[in-house]
Design an enzyme around this catalytic site. Structure first.
Site, PDB file in Angstrom:
ATOM      1  N   GLU A  81       9.161   8.896 -16.632  1.00  0.00           N
ATOM      2  CA  GLU A  81       7.768   9.324 -16.844  1.00  0.00           C
ATOM      3  C   GLU A  81       7.301   8.946 -18.247  1.00  0.00           C
ATOM      4  OE1 GLU A  81       7.061  13.261 -14.143  1.00  0.00           O
ATOM      5  OE2 GLU A  81       8.506  13.447 -15.739  1.00  0.00           O
ATOM      6  N   SER A 133      13.797  22.195 -16.025  1.00  0.00           N
ATOM      7  CA  SER A 133      12.540  22.915 -16.237  1.00  0.00           C
ATOM      8  C   SER A 133      12.870  24.203 -16.962  1.00  0.00           C
ATOM      9  CB  SER A 133      11.898  23.208 -14.881  1.00  0.00           C
ATOM     10  OG  SER A 133      11.079  24.354 -14.973  1.00  0.00           O
ATOM     11  N   LYS A 167      15.427  22.735 -10.993  1.00  0.00           N
ATOM     12  CA  LYS A 167      14.795  21.417 -11.140  1.00  0.00           C
ATOM     13  C   LYS A 167      15.571  20.411 -11.960  1.00  0.00           C
ATOM     14  CE  LYS A 167      10.780  20.330 -10.580  1.00  0.00           C
ATOM     15  NZ  LYS A 167       9.433  19.900 -10.879  1.00  0.00           N
ATOM     16  N   HIS A 215       0.831  -1.223   0.000  1.00  0.00           N
ATOM     17  CA  HIS A 215       0.000   0.000   0.000  1.00  0.00           C
ATOM     18  C   HIS A 215       0.859   1.265   0.000  1.00  0.00           C
ATOM     19  CE1 HIS A 215      -3.317  -2.732   1.244  1.00  0.00           C
ATOM     20  NE2 HIS A 215      -2.380  -3.250   2.016  1.00  0.00           N
TER      21      HIS A 215
END
Ligand code: ARG
Length: 460
Positions: free
Chosen positions: A291, A278, A284, A157
């Site tokens: 992804e 970014s 960043k 979980h």
């Protein structure tokens, strides 16, 4: 008006809109190698059987070889007005060698021709993807070998559950990708049968030898029923399913890499070669690569569902609907092969932050189950009673701002006098991990066995 090479009945030239819908050359030109290879084998068999002359066969073979060279050299483009790759190559051959070219299509149809070309393509990539999977499994196994002692909290979980080691986690993925490998291999073996010679749907009255073409093209045997063969796209559905499942596995590992790269974890650091910045936030470093791997799973699923839907309810034998079989397969194959290459490279260059992983084990009382197991084993308590006593120990640790592994013997005995001195050592996270020695468990020695057995399987 020039007569279309494959229309005896149709007098007028086709509408531009029909061509836009009907022509598959813009995408099935990817099959030019398979088409030429199949035609050369077919012509050789026709000559061997005395169906065409040796001179014609030699002209066909030399003509096809030259066409192949010209395509590869970029001299011959495949961007004409032809309906598909089969018509384009046959047309070009006939322009080059004359009448002999017109004999090539004896005892075959585009229905068995496309079934052959597409099957050869799929089989080639069944193998290629299986090979890339072996590379990935090898990399995961190497990481596992290096990190059989690296503690981290195993989760259920997405909550800290029990201490495991990073090698164990990597070997879980190695097992998934091994099953994927086996699926591609078994698809290859099941489908390695030759469609050529099935002709339109019913076979042919010409005295062909399908055994010969099957052998020449590297198939195990010819297919058994021609009506089935020209109707069948199971081999394509299999590679789509195998890819969708592999991408699903890739997406799960990618998701973990994304989480583990976040500031909240910092368990791994992806190399700068596999991270992006970014455009607005200068600080960043984004995990775009995992992804994208996770995102590409969507198209792999879509391609599988698309072809299943196209094939559903089609009457035998060939129907033009089936021309829709190719683009999704090409897309899934390219996606899978690129994804596997990128994932392997990214894992090879990723840094594993063992201290951060180990530190995370001090959150969530991950060795609590060991106290319950101790009470069952040493004090003969029923597991459910031991479970409740352990719950009290967790509460005590919480109230003191400690992890259960940091409770003193006095703390533990204040909860239950049956807890002995030996329990303290068992609550240590590393001891807890190494106690899970049951077959397939996380103990470092078990993980090393899993690594050795995987290396043996890989032939390393
Ligand atoms: N371009 C077609 C396809 O990809 C080839 C087979 C055409 N056969 C036919 N009878 N129209 O499916």
């Amino acid at each position: 008006m020039a007569k279309k090479i494959a229309s005896a009945r149709i007098g007028t030239d086709s509408s531009e809109l029909l061509k836009a819908l009907n022509n598959s050359l813009p995408f099935d030109k990817a099959l030019y190698r398979e088409d030429i290879r199949g035609s050369r084998a077919h012509a050789a068999m026709l000559a061997e059987q005395g169906i065409i002359s040796t001179e014609d066969q030699q002209a066909i073979d030399a003509g096809l070889e030259a066409i192949l060279e010209d395509i590869e050299a970029g001299v011959l483009g495949l961007d004409g007005d032809d309906e598909d790759i089969h018509m384009a190559i046959e047309g070009e051959l006939t322009r080059r060698i004359g009448d002999a070219g017109k004999r090539l299509h004896t005892a075959r149809s585009r229905n068995d021709q496309v079934a052959l070309d597409f099957r050869l393509y799929v089989l080639r990539h069944d193998k290629q993807i299986a090979d890339l999977l072996l590379g990935l499994i090898g990399t995961l196994t190497e990481i596992a070998e290096e990190h059989a002692e690296t503690l981290l909290p195993g989760m259920t979980h997405l909550q800290h559950a029990q201490p495991i080691n990073f090698g164990y986690h990597m070997m879980a993925y190695a097992q998934m990708f091994r099953r994927d490998f086996e699926r591609f291999t078994s698809s290859y073996e099941r489908n390695n049968l030759s469609p050529i010679g099935c002709a339109a749907l019913a076979g042919t009255p010409h005295p062909i030898d399908r055994q010969q073409t099957a052998k020449a093209l590297g198939f195990d045997a010819p297919t058994a029923n021609c009506l089935d063969t020209v109707s069948d796209r199971d081999f394509a559905l299999e590679i789509l399913f195998n890819i969708a499942t592999t991408m699903m596995h890739i997406s799960r590992l990618s998701e973990e890499l994304i989480l583990w790269s976040a500031a909240e974890f910092k368990w791994v650091t992806l190399s700068d070669r596999h991270a992006t910045g970014s455009s607005i936030m200068p600080q960043k470093k984004n995990p775009d690569i995992p992804e994208l791997l996770r995102g590409k799973t969507g198209r792999a699923n879509g391609n599988l569902i698309a072809l299943l839907t196209t094939m559903k309810g089609l009457p035998l034998a060939y129907n033009k609907d089936m021309q829709e079989d190719k683009e999704g397969v090409f897309d899934s194959v390219e996606t899978a092969e690129l994804s596997l290459r990128v994932l392997t490279e990214m894992l090879e260059e990723m840094m594993v932050n063992a201290e951060a992983m180990e530190r995370a084990c001090m959150i969530g009382h991950v060795s609590a189950t060991d106290l319950a197991d101790y009470l069952v084993r040493e004090a003969g308590l029923p597991f459910r009673d031991a479970y409740h006593i352990t719950g009290e120990a967790v509460n005590l640790a919480e109230s003191k701002g400690l992890d259960i592994s940091e409770l003193s013997l006095a703390d533990l005995q204040s909860i239950d006098g049956r807890i002995g001195e030996d329990a303290v050592a068992l609550l240590d996270n590393r001891a807890s991990m190494n106690a899970r020695r049951s077959e397939g468990g996380t103990a470092s020695e078990r993980v090393r066995e899993q690594v050795e057995s995987m290396k043996g399987w890989l032939g390393k």
